[in-house]
Design an enzyme around this catalytic site. Sequence first.
Site, PDB file in Angstrom:
ATOM      1  N   LYS A 154      41.590 -21.257  -0.767  1.00  0.00           N
ATOM      2  CA  LYS A 154      42.252 -21.239  -2.067  1.00  0.00           C
ATOM      3  C   LYS A 154      43.722 -20.808  -1.959  1.00  0.00           C
ATOM      4  O   LYS A 154      44.545 -21.195  -2.781  1.00  0.00           O
ATOM      5  CB  LYS A 154      41.527 -20.305  -3.035  1.00  0.00           C
TER       6      LYS A 154
HETATM    7  C1  LIG Z   1      36.126 -22.883  -3.331  1.00  0.00           C
HETATM    8  C2  LIG Z   1      35.472 -22.964  -2.007  1.00  0.00           C
HETATM    9  C3  LIG Z   1      34.764 -24.109  -1.618  1.00  0.00           C
HETATM   10  C4  LIG Z   1      34.563 -25.285  -2.537  1.00  0.00           C
HETATM   11  O1  LIG Z   1      35.764 -25.968  -2.808  1.00  0.00           O
HETATM   12  P1  LIG Z   1      35.869 -26.954  -4.064  1.00  0.00           P
HETATM   13  O2  LIG Z   1      37.292 -27.362  -4.114  1.00  0.00           O
HETATM   14  O3  LIG Z   1      35.472 -26.132  -5.258  1.00  0.00           O
HETATM   15  O4  LIG Z   1      34.926 -28.067  -3.831  1.00  0.00           O
HETATM   16  C5  LIG Z   1      34.242 -24.135  -0.334  1.00  0.00           C
HETATM   17  N1  LIG Z   1      34.374 -23.093   0.513  1.00  0.00           N
HETATM   18  C6  LIG Z   1      35.035 -21.973   0.169  1.00  0.00           C
HETATM   19  C7  LIG Z   1      35.128 -20.851   1.141  1.00  0.00           C
HETATM   20  C8  LIG Z   1      35.606 -21.869  -1.101  1.00  0.00           C
HETATM   21  O5  LIG Z   1      36.277 -20.758  -1.438  1.00  0.00           O
END
Ligand SMILES: *Cc1c(COP(=O)(O)O)cnc(C)c1O
Length: 497
Positions: A111
Amino acid sequence: MQMLSTRGAAAVTPSMAILRGLAPDGGLYVPAEFPQFTIEEIAALAPLSYQERALCVLSRFLPDFTQDELKSAIAGAYGTGFDCEQIAPMEKVGAWAHALELWHGPTLAFKDMALQLLPYLLTMSGKKHGENREVFILVATSGDTGKAALEGFLDVPGTRCCVFYPDGGVSQAQRLQMVTTGGSNTHVIAVKGNFDDAQTGVKKIFSDPAFAAQMDAQGRVLSSANSINFGRLVPQVVYYFSAYADLIGEGAIQPGDKVNFCVPTGNFGDILAADYAGKAGLPVGRLICASNENNVLTDFIRTGAYDIRSRAFFRTISPSMDILISSNLERLLFDLCGNDGEKVAALMAQLKAEGAYQVDADVLEKLQAKYAAGYVDESGIRAEIARSWKEDGYLMDTHTAVASAVLREYMKTTGDQTVSVIVSTASPYKFGASVLEAIAGGEAVSGRDDFACCAMLSELTKTREPDQIAGLPNMPVRHSAVCEKDAMAEAVLSAVK
Ligand SMILES: *Cc1c(COP(=O)(O)O)cnc(C)c1O
């Protein structure tokens, strides 16, 4: 370049789409058309730094930002907050795959790739549109977005950030990362419900004109840092180009060769960014959507039926993917339906009213031409972490393990030998207890909290525990608010009083 709403509202500029987050008709903003990169332009990225690659990609997707604006935003976002110069390094996983590591930023999950940049894009967008109210960011998090948003917006002038997380639905480290956040413009509230409840609550606040009026009276305007905001998606497109450029650089592919990406998926933002990279000319082969036991997307991609009516919600050891209502799927639907906003609005209304919809045969065909899908259960995740560490010497977190297991299964069943990239979304230390259990067994974790598990994991694997985790237990808790799932609006108002 103009941005359309998936439900048909009037087109706006990218900066306006970023400022608003959600379109006024409740739809999500998508590019009306995509910039087109040639293979030569993509190959020319190989010798460049991540920051230079980002400038090339972002300037084409965000034409209403100047080069200077983007350059300074990129320099601010992808600098000392990351623990390696490559920002998004590629690692070899045995001889069979590559891992694109997206967790070298301040909060140890992917993120950060978007949320380190978004505050710059958002404040610049505000200036472009004469917005002088405080931009109030509302976030629903399944664990990782929350801290990344808090960290990104921390003390950014003209912004305030309020995060809702599911009470009991995030790991100990994830919760502590959030509730120990300092700064004068951050709020963290636990919701008595799961992530879907938190996300639905936030969407409800966004579509409530009375709430917007109340905010306006306080000199505030709402926006979103969830992946419903185009400003979250577009920085994610960059790392797919970067991964491809690295593969050229190391001789793993020739310019023009196709590459498969296997993405651990929750809200469908990360994998959609890969799709968008492909639409902009990146030679993307198959996009493999990897799910945990909350496998609504696996069924959707295999059958064309999105159905949450009789589905239990599972809390898994990959909590950031514990999602049943996957927001960004709406963007994919819009694309597959030939930018037909009315059709998408009807499908979304059906999902809301009946808890299910089925796409037409032609849409399903287009979907399956690009996407494959698979899922793995809890014991499968643990087994994959153990196998990867033992056989490939690669230590992966629980989310990355979902992708790794699904990719191996995909390659086995299809015989597809295309060069493949596992999108590695979190540091193994962010989910240290589960990772330790996977490689050392249940006895190793019993009686140990997340932090003791991380220390032991480090000892056992001779890998370095990140400072962000090691320091957490000693930090003071600054946020303790809890609210019912139908009282989120009131909780926001009392938090900012
Ligand atoms: C948010 C997240 C995901 C999923 O990503 P999306 O964009 O919501 O599909 C997968 N792995 C981790 C560690 C995340 O923080």
